[in-house]
Design an enzyme around this catalytic site. Structure first.
Site, mmCIF file in Angstrom:
data_model
loop_
_atom_site.group_PDB
_atom_site.id
_atom_site.type_symbol
_atom_site.label_atom_id
_atom_site.label_comp_id
_atom_site.label_asym_id
_atom_site.label_seq_id
_atom_site.Cartn_x
_atom_site.Cartn_y
_atom_site.Cartn_z
ATOM 1 C CG HIS A 98 -0.418 0.092 2.525
ATOM 2 N ND1 HIS A 98 0.377 -0.891 3.079
ATOM 3 C CD2 HIS A 98 -0.505 1.066 3.469
ATOM 4 C CE1 HIS A 98 0.731 -0.529 4.307
ATOM 5 N NE2 HIS A 98 0.217 0.669 4.551
ATOM 6 C CG HIS B 127 0.067 4.427 4.672
ATOM 7 N ND1 HIS B 127 -0.649 3.677 5.566
ATOM 8 C CD2 HIS B 127 -0.784 5.384 4.213
ATOM 9 C CE1 HIS B 127 -1.887 4.172 5.651
ATOM 10 N NE2 HIS B 127 -1.997 5.195 4.830
ATOM 11 C CG ASP C 207 4.832 3.293 7.500
ATOM 12 O OD1 ASP C 207 3.934 3.610 6.698
ATOM 13 O OD2 ASP C 207 4.628 2.531 8.471
ATOM 14 C CG HIS C 208 4.139 0.108 4.428
ATOM 15 N ND1 HIS C 208 4.000 -1.222 4.757
ATOM 16 C CD2 HIS C 208 3.756 0.815 5.526
ATOM 17 C CE1 HIS C 208 3.529 -1.319 5.996
ATOM 18 N NE2 HIS C 208 3.378 -0.103 6.481
ATOM 19 C CG HIS D 114 -4.111 0.301 6.687
ATOM 20 N ND1 HIS D 114 -4.039 0.870 7.937
ATOM 21 C CD2 HIS D 114 -2.930 0.596 6.072
ATOM 22 C CE1 HIS D 114 -2.869 1.492 8.064
ATOM 23 N NE2 HIS D 114 -2.179 1.339 6.951
ATOM 24 C CG ASP E 68 0.525 -1.155 7.836
ATOM 25 O OD1 ASP E 68 1.396 -2.008 8.103
ATOM 26 O OD2 ASP E 68 0.773 0.066 7.780
ATOM 27 C CG HIS F 18 3.745 -1.546 11.642
ATOM 28 N ND1 HIS F 18 4.564 -0.461 11.845
ATOM 29 C CD2 HIS F 18 3.000 -1.264 10.542
ATOM 30 C CE1 HIS F 18 4.316 0.449 10.912
ATOM 31 N NE2 HIS F 18 3.371 -0.009 10.108
HETATM 32 ZN ZN LIG Z 1 -0.122 1.750 6.449
#
Ligand SMILES: [Zn+2]
Length: 258
Positions: free
Chosen positions: A53, A55, A57-58, A111, A131, A169
């Site tokens: 996805h 985001h 942080d990915h 998400h 996530d 995570h």
């Molecule tokens: Zn995420």
């Protein structure tokens, strides 16, 4: 022979390296630096990037990885992934170049609106689910609806119980504290807390989990069970209309859970 190695990033992210010999693909590289350090330390070349996805942080590390390695970038068709070369959605099948790993793709929105999962077939089933499904928990619903998240989790829950879960995570101990609040009498949850705490105290990741372990201990997969619905109703102070209502109530309860 494929091996899957967690590369820790930021505070609690895992970037998953899927290695075969001297090459590896990475899943959800939010940061390039730890990936490049791991590649160099192990004498491994990058062969592909997979994103679940959009985001940061990915996917934040994608441009810097691509600056050094001209590799394909697989990602969800309906989200922005930097430098994506292959747009994927439900029913797509790919073979990861370099490591020859066949993967099928599921849409698992909730998400984020276009979130996808990558699944490897039996006899050694594994799922990379970003996530959406966490060990003993699930992602927050940022872009989708509770209905979407519930059906995405149901899709993952229907996989073989032995399927190993690689999520984004290390939230497991916090998730289990919430699970124990929802089901205080659960021996499975109490046993899992001891087991996972021991791993963390030894500096080990709690992941991968398995679908079977999640069925036993993840309140979000258990929202349709009468006892869990009753706990959600007691928390909300009203009867639950259905499983989605109970799921949404648990998600809101968790959002506010200290
Ligand atoms: Zn995420």
């Amino acid at each position: 022979m494929i091996s899957i190695i967690p590369i820790p990033a930021f505070r609690d992210n895992y970037i998953w390296a899927v290695r075969s010999g001297a090459v590896a693909a990475v899943v959800d590289p939010g940061d390039a630096a730890p990936v490049l350090a791991w590649l160099d330390a192990n004498g491994v070349e990058l062969c592909a990037i997979l994103a679940t996805h959009h985001h940061a942080d990915h996917v934040g590390g994608v441009p810097a990885l691509r600056a050094r390695y001209d590799v394909p970038v697989f990602g969800p068709a309906h989200e922005h992934v930097p430098e994506r070369t292959h747009a994927l959605g439900e029913g797509d099948r790919i073979v990861v170049p370099g490591i020859g790993l066949p993967l099928s793709v599921f849409d698992i929105p909730g998400h984020t609106a276009g979130h996808i999962a990558y699944y490897t077939m039996p006899p050694d089933p594994r799922v990379f689910c970003g996530d959406t499904l966490f060990a003993a928990g699930c992602g927050r619903i940022f872009e989708g609806t509770p209905e979407q998240m519930w059906s995405s989790l149901a899709k993952l829950a229907a996989l073989d119980p032995g399927t190993r879960i690689y999520c984004g995570h290390e939230y497991t101990l916090a998730n289990l504290r919430f699970a124990a609040a929802v089901e205080p009498a659960s021996k499975d949850i109490a046993a899992r807390i001891v087991h996972e705490r021991d791993k963390r105290e030894r500096g080990l990741p709690t992941l991968p989990s398995t679908i079977g372990a999640e069925h036993a201990t993840n309140p979000f997969l258990r929202a349709a069970l009468p006892d869990v619905m009753a706990r959600a109703a007691a928390h909300a102070g009203r009867p639950m209309a259905n499983a989605v209502d109970a799921f949404a109530t648990l998600r809101e309860w968790k959002n506010a859970f200290a």
